[in-house]
Design a protein around this motif. Structure first.
Motif, PDB file in Angstrom:
ATOM      1  N   ARG A 277       0.771  -1.461  -0.117  1.00 48.18           N
ATOM      2  CA  ARG A 277      -0.083  -0.535   0.011  1.00 48.18           C
ATOM      3  C   ARG A 277       0.808   1.686  -0.082  1.00 48.18           C
ATOM      4  NH1 ARG A 277      -3.166  -0.910   4.148  1.00 48.18           N
ATOM      5  NH2 ARG A 277      -5.128  -1.430   3.157  1.00 48.18           N
ATOM      6  N   ALA A 278       2.019   1.133   0.637  1.00 50.91           N
ATOM      7  CA  ALA A 278       2.760   2.350   1.275  1.00 50.91           C
ATOM      8  C   ALA A 278       3.290   2.905  -0.836  1.00 50.91           C
ATOM      9  CB  ALA A 278       3.588   1.757   1.403  1.00 50.91           C
ATOM     10  N   LEU A 279       3.713   1.917  -1.038  1.00 52.98           N
ATOM     11  CA  LEU A 279       4.283   1.900  -2.748  1.00 52.98           C
ATOM     12  C   LEU A 279       3.198   2.865  -3.694  1.00 52.98           C
ATOM     13  CD1 LEU A 279       6.597   1.672  -4.697  1.00 52.98           C
ATOM     14  CD2 LEU A 279       5.937  -0.343  -4.720  1.00 52.98           C
ATOM     15  N   VAL A 280       2.582   2.161  -3.484  1.00 50.63           N
ATOM     16  CA  VAL A 280       1.394   2.257  -4.063  1.00 50.63           C
ATOM     17  C   VAL A 280       0.399   3.835  -4.193  1.00 50.63           C
ATOM     18  CG1 VAL A 280      -1.939   2.183  -4.872  1.00 50.63           C
ATOM     19  CG2 VAL A 280       0.245   0.033  -4.499  1.00 50.63           C
ATOM     20  N   GLU A 281       1.005   4.524  -2.778  1.00 46.55           N
ATOM     21  CA  GLU A 281       0.581   5.746  -2.393  1.00 46.55           C
ATOM     22  C   GLU A 281       1.355   6.761  -2.489  1.00 46.55           C
ATOM     23  OE1 GLU A 281      -2.863   8.601  -1.551  1.00 46.55           O
ATOM     24  OE2 GLU A 281      -2.711   5.572  -1.615  1.00 46.55           O
ATOM     25  N   LEU A 282       2.760   6.364  -2.589  1.00 43.89           N
ATOM     26  CA  LEU A 282       3.581   6.643  -3.287  1.00 43.89           C
ATOM     27  C   LEU A 282       3.817   6.964  -4.932  1.00 43.89           C
ATOM     28  CD1 LEU A 282       6.975   8.349  -2.293  1.00 43.89           C
ATOM     29  CD2 LEU A 282       7.554   5.729  -2.888  1.00 43.89           C
ATOM     30  N   SER A 283       3.451   6.175  -5.857  1.00 38.88           N
ATOM     31  CA  SER A 283       3.463   5.913  -7.006  1.00 38.88           C
ATOM     32  C   SER A 283       1.923   7.866  -7.007  1.00 38.88           C
ATOM     33  CB  SER A 283       2.886   4.807  -7.039  1.00 38.88           C
ATOM     34  OG  SER A 283       1.674   4.469  -7.441  1.00 38.88           O
ATOM     35  N   ARG A 284       1.029   7.355  -6.695  1.00 35.79           N
ATOM     36  CA  ARG A 284      -0.171   8.251  -6.323  1.00 35.79           C
ATOM     37  C   ARG A 284       0.219   9.448  -6.376  1.00 35.79           C
ATOM     38  NH1 ARG A 284      -4.154   4.142  -3.431  1.00 35.79           N
ATOM     39  NH2 ARG A 284      -5.031   3.161  -5.526  1.00 35.79           N
ATOM     40  N   GLN A 285       0.676   9.660  -5.191  1.00 34.79           N
ATOM     41  CA  GLN A 285       1.361  10.995  -4.684  1.00 34.79           C
ATOM     42  C   GLN A 285       2.561  12.376  -5.179  1.00 34.79           C
ATOM     43  OE1 GLN A 285      -0.701  12.715  -2.762  1.00 34.79           O
ATOM     44  NE2 GLN A 285      -2.389  11.240  -2.597  1.00 34.79           N
ATOM     45  N   GLY A 286       3.696  10.886  -5.501  1.00 35.94           N
ATOM     46  CA  GLY A 286       4.529  11.174  -6.140  1.00 35.94           C
ATOM     47  C   GLY A 286       5.664  12.586  -4.628  1.00 35.94           C
TER      48      GLY A 286
ATOM     49  N   LYS B  92      -8.522   7.837  -7.128  1.00 38.30           N
ATOM     50  CA  LYS B  92      -7.698   6.358  -6.847  1.00 38.30           C
ATOM     51  C   LYS B  92      -7.946   5.644  -5.861  1.00 38.30           C
ATOM     52  CE  LYS B  92      -4.813   6.705 -11.392  1.00 38.30           C
ATOM     53  NZ  LYS B  92      -2.966   6.405 -11.802  1.00 38.30           N
ATOM     54  N   GLY B  93      -7.834   4.393  -5.620  1.00 37.70           N
ATOM     55  CA  GLY B  93      -7.990   3.747  -4.025  1.00 37.70           C
ATOM     56  C   GLY B  93      -9.238   3.504  -3.960  1.00 37.70           C
ATOM     57  N   ARG B  94     -10.353   3.666  -4.509  1.00 34.42           N
ATOM     58  CA  ARG B  94     -11.737   3.112  -3.972  1.00 34.42           C
ATOM     59  C   ARG B  94     -12.273   2.364  -4.387  1.00 34.42           C
ATOM     60  NH1 ARG B  94     -14.626   8.193  -2.489  1.00 34.42           N
ATOM     61  NH2 ARG B  94     -16.272   6.820  -1.815  1.00 34.42           N
ATOM     62  N   HIS B  95     -12.485   0.851  -4.521  1.00 33.61           N
ATOM     63  CA  HIS B  95     -14.099  -0.183  -5.610  1.00 33.61           C
ATOM     64  C   HIS B  95     -15.281   1.416  -6.223  1.00 33.61           C
ATOM     65  CE1 HIS B  95     -14.995  -3.088  -7.462  1.00 33.61           C
ATOM     66  NE2 HIS B  95     -16.613  -2.631  -6.845  1.00 33.61           N
TER      67      HIS B  95
ATOM     68  N   PRO C 140      -2.012  11.824 -10.905  1.00 25.96           N
ATOM     69  CA  PRO C 140      -2.011  10.705 -10.866  1.00 25.96           C
ATOM     70  C   PRO C 140      -2.850  10.070  -9.555  1.00 25.96           C
ATOM     71  CG  PRO C 140       0.110  11.870  -9.721  1.00 25.96           C
ATOM     72  CD  PRO C 140      -1.154  13.611 -10.842  1.00 25.96           C
ATOM     73  N   GLN C 141      -3.988  10.736  -8.879  1.00 27.71           N
ATOM     74  CA  GLN C 141      -3.918  10.422  -7.864  1.00 27.71           C
ATOM     75  C   GLN C 141      -6.494  10.050  -8.428  1.00 27.71           C
ATOM     76  OE1 GLN C 141      -3.419  13.912  -8.723  1.00 27.71           O
ATOM     77  NE2 GLN C 141      -4.135  15.117  -6.170  1.00 27.71           N
ATOM     78  N   PHE C 142      -5.932  10.543  -9.724  1.00 27.71           N
ATOM     79  CA  PHE C 142      -7.455   9.959  -9.874  1.00 27.71           C
ATOM     80  C   PHE C 142      -7.485   9.369 -10.812  1.00 27.71           C
ATOM     81  CE2 PHE C 142      -7.276  14.367  -7.607  1.00 27.71           C
ATOM     82  CZ  PHE C 142      -8.380  14.604  -7.501  1.00 27.71           C
TER      83      PHE C 142
ATOM     84  N   LEU D  52      -5.217  -4.588  -5.801  1.00 24.79           N
ATOM     85  CA  LEU D  52      -5.472  -5.211  -4.653  1.00 24.79           C
ATOM     86  C   LEU D  52      -5.577  -4.377  -3.877  1.00 24.79           C
ATOM     87  CD1 LEU D  52      -2.327  -8.148  -5.699  1.00 24.79           C
ATOM     88  CD2 LEU D  52      -5.351  -8.198  -5.830  1.00 24.79           C
ATOM     89  N   VAL D  53      -5.032  -3.117  -4.090  1.00 20.43           N
ATOM     90  CA  VAL D  53      -4.880  -2.179  -2.614  1.00 20.43           C
ATOM     91  C   VAL D  53      -6.541  -1.324  -2.218  1.00 20.43           C
ATOM     92  CG1 VAL D  53      -4.037  -0.051  -2.340  1.00 20.43           C
ATOM     93  CG2 VAL D  53      -2.396  -1.677  -2.664  1.00 20.43           C
ATOM     94  N   GLU D  54      -7.061  -1.129  -3.971  1.00 18.03           N
ATOM     95  CA  GLU D  54      -7.993  -0.308  -3.521  1.00 18.03           C
ATOM     96  C   GLU D  54      -9.515  -1.263  -3.355  1.00 18.03           C
ATOM     97  OE1 GLU D  54      -8.986   1.414  -8.326  1.00 18.03           O
ATOM     98  OE2 GLU D  54      -6.701   2.479  -8.275  1.00 18.03           O
ATOM     99  N   GLY D  55      -8.692  -3.040  -4.087  1.00 16.49           N
ATOM    100  CA  GLY D  55     -10.092  -3.792  -4.075  1.00 16.49           C
ATOM    101  C   GLY D  55     -10.058  -3.505  -2.271  1.00 16.49           C
TER     102      GLY D  55
END
Length: 323
Positions: free
Chosen positions: A25-34, A301-304, A174-176, A89-92
């Motif tokens: 989750r930390a890596l995915v959020e890092l990619s979204r937030q920059g 992003k991050g929400r089903h 990137p977060q959308f 997987l994280v979003e789900g």
């Protein structure tokens, strides 16, 4: 009798050291937030904790996932590949409680939409009415905000969907999740006896000599106009005498000669007939100078995407394509 500790190669020790979901989750959020700071804020962690989560992933997979140079951060090819596989997987997982509640009707279904008033009154009016008829039990909230303020609301999590214009020069998103909806051409509106009404070839320098009537500063059309004038070195010469929250009011100001307007229009928009004391208006296309106002639908992003939310998006996409 004391318990035996797990040997370094035992399944128990191996499981303890394996990748945990919070690290993914930390890596995915890092990619979204920059940035590590923004990711830490989003996750409710300290910056060193996010660093540790990502480093643990790199140790586990034996590859570098992130490149950080000062405040600049980018994913390696391996990092991007892992994010692409892990993000669904994280979003789900993060949406599991919401999906369970929706399926079992534990809480009422709600949907909050933020968009500029001209869009709510214009292109979105029929899609919203169609959605209300099909989903009468959904608690639907409509929030009227100019595009920039609408973006700030959805970034803060205060709305489920934003429908906004995105101007040239705006920051990336990137977060959308972003869906294109419509493209509206820019045009010049001026009195029929104005010098620009009959000029064969209109330039930015010609336009900037005259008082301007524009949409409010938080609108995407205003930001795009200002961006293009600024790129041409003419931003400091803009004389915006009046701003308006909608096209009808903007044209009223031009009709009483407060200035000339640069605005966008839908295909069916027509110039009004002059009222008492008003001048006749004329319209000229400005797409060669200002392009189009591009309208998009945004979801974080991050929400089903729940079924009643997906249904709204699909109704809006279909409805705005037909306008």
């Amino acid at each position: 009798m004391p318990k035996k500790s797990a040997s370094p190669k035992s399944p128990a020790r191996r499981y303890f050291k394996e990748v945990r979901f919070r690290q993914i989750r930390a890596l995915v959020e890092l990619s979204r937030q920059g940035s590590f700071a923004a990711a830490a804020t989003s996750l409710g962690l300290a910056v060193p904790s996010v660093w540790q989560q990502v480093r643990a992933l790199e140790d586990e997979y034996g590859v570098q996932l992130v490149i950080a140079r000062g405040s600049q951060l980018s994913l390696t090819e391996d990092g991007q590949s892992l994010v692409e596989m892990a993000a669904p997987l994280v979003e789900g997982f993060d949406s599991l409680r919401e999906m369970f509640a929706d399926r079992h009707r534990i809480t009422p279904r709600t949907l909050s939409i933020v968009a500029p008033a001209p869009m709510l009154h214009g292109a979105l009016r029929k899609p919203i009415a169609a959605y209300r008829k099909k989903f009468p039990a959904v608690n639907l909230t409509l929030i009227d905000r100019p595009s920039q303020m609408a973006r700030e609301l959805i970034e803060a999590g205060a709305a489920d969907i934003a429908i906004i214009g995105i101007a040239q020069g705006d920051d990336p998103l990137p977060q959308f999740h972003v869906w294109p909806l419509a493209s509206y051409p820019f045009q010049l509106i001026c009195p029929h006896d104005h010098p620009l009404a009959t000029t064969r070839r209109t330039t930015l320098a010609d336009i900037v000599r005259h008082p301007l009537v524009l949409s409010v500063e938080q609108s995407s059309s205003h930001r795009q106009i200002r961006h293009i004038f600024t790129q041409a070195g003419l931003g400091g010469r803009m004389n915006v005498t009046t701003t308006a929250t909608n096209r009808a009011l903007l044209l009223d100001y031009v009709a009483i000669r407060l200035g000339i307007a640069i605005c966008t229009r839908a295909n069916d928009a027509k110039l009004p007939r002059p009222g008492p004391g008003e001048c006749e208006l004329t319209m000229r296309h400005l797409t060669s100078l200002f392009g189009h106002e591009e309208v998009f639908l945004l979801q974080r992003k991050g929400r089903h995407e729940l079924p009643h939310v997906k249904a709204f998006r699909e109704i809006v996409e279909k409805g705005m394509r037909e306008t």
